[in-house]
Design a protein around this motif. Structure first.
Motif, PDB file in Angstrom:
ATOM      1  N   MET A 277       0.848  -1.192   0.000  1.00 23.13           N
ATOM      2  CA  MET A 277       0.000   0.000   0.000  1.00 23.13           C
ATOM      3  C   MET A 277       0.891   1.252   0.000  1.00 23.13           C
ATOM      4  O   MET A 277       1.897   1.325   0.670  1.00 23.13           O
ATOM      5  CB  MET A 277      -0.882  -0.017   1.247  1.00 23.13           C
ATOM      6  CG  MET A 277      -1.851   1.100   1.272  1.00 23.13           C
ATOM      7  SD  MET A 277      -2.989   0.823   2.641  1.00 23.13           S
ATOM      8  CE  MET A 277      -3.803   2.343   2.589  1.00 23.13           C
ATOM      9  N   ALA A 278       0.471   2.248  -0.759  1.00 30.53           N
ATOM     10  CA  ALA A 278       1.241   3.487  -0.880  1.00 30.53           C
ATOM     11  C   ALA A 278       1.091   4.333   0.380  1.00 30.53           C
ATOM     12  O   ALA A 278       0.040   4.356   1.015  1.00 30.53           O
ATOM     13  CB  ALA A 278       0.769   4.274  -2.086  1.00 30.53           C
ATOM     14  N   THR A 279       2.158   5.032   0.710  1.00 29.53           N
ATOM     15  CA  THR A 279       2.112   5.904   1.889  1.00 29.53           C
ATOM     16  C   THR A 279       1.501   7.256   1.500  1.00 29.53           C
ATOM     17  O   THR A 279       1.690   7.733   0.374  1.00 29.53           O
ATOM     18  CB  THR A 279       3.517   6.140   2.467  1.00 29.53           C
ATOM     19  OG1 THR A 279       4.335   6.725   1.458  1.00 29.53           O
ATOM     20  CG2 THR A 279       4.145   4.830   2.935  1.00 29.53           C
ATOM     21  N   PRO A 280       0.777   7.865   2.416  1.00 34.47           N
ATOM     22  CA  PRO A 280       0.161   9.159   2.109  1.00 34.47           C
ATOM     23  C   PRO A 280       1.211  10.261   1.960  1.00 34.47           C
ATOM     24  O   PRO A 280       2.216  10.269   2.650  1.00 34.47           O
ATOM     25  CB  PRO A 280      -0.740   9.440   3.297  1.00 34.47           C
ATOM     26  CG  PRO A 280      -0.425   8.447   4.338  1.00 34.47           C
ATOM     27  CD  PRO A 280       0.431   7.385   3.735  1.00 34.47           C
TER      28      PRO A 280
END
Length: 62
Positions: free
Chosen positions: A1-4
């Motif tokens: 999952m991509a980090t914000p």
């Protein structure tokens, strides 16, 4: 999952705030003719609240 990307979100929030402030200043600078009418109505009610409608203000009477 991509980090914000918090810096991107912060920048977008700042830009939106700046845009909103500029729009508000622009609207304030334009001045609406309706505002002038409302102010006149307020002045009339102030004179009536003195209890002596139709009488000139105390400053001009002296």
């Amino acid at each position: 999952m991509a980090t914000p990307n918090y810096s991107y979100e912060k920048r977008q929030k700042e830009l939106a705030k700046k845009r909103k402030k500029e729009d508000k200043l622009k609207r304030k600078g334009e001045g609406k003719p309706e505002d002038d009418v409302a102010e006149d109505g307020v002045q009339g009610s102030d004179a009536a609240s003195d209890g002596q409608p139709g009488m000139p203000p105390a400053e001009s009477a002296s």
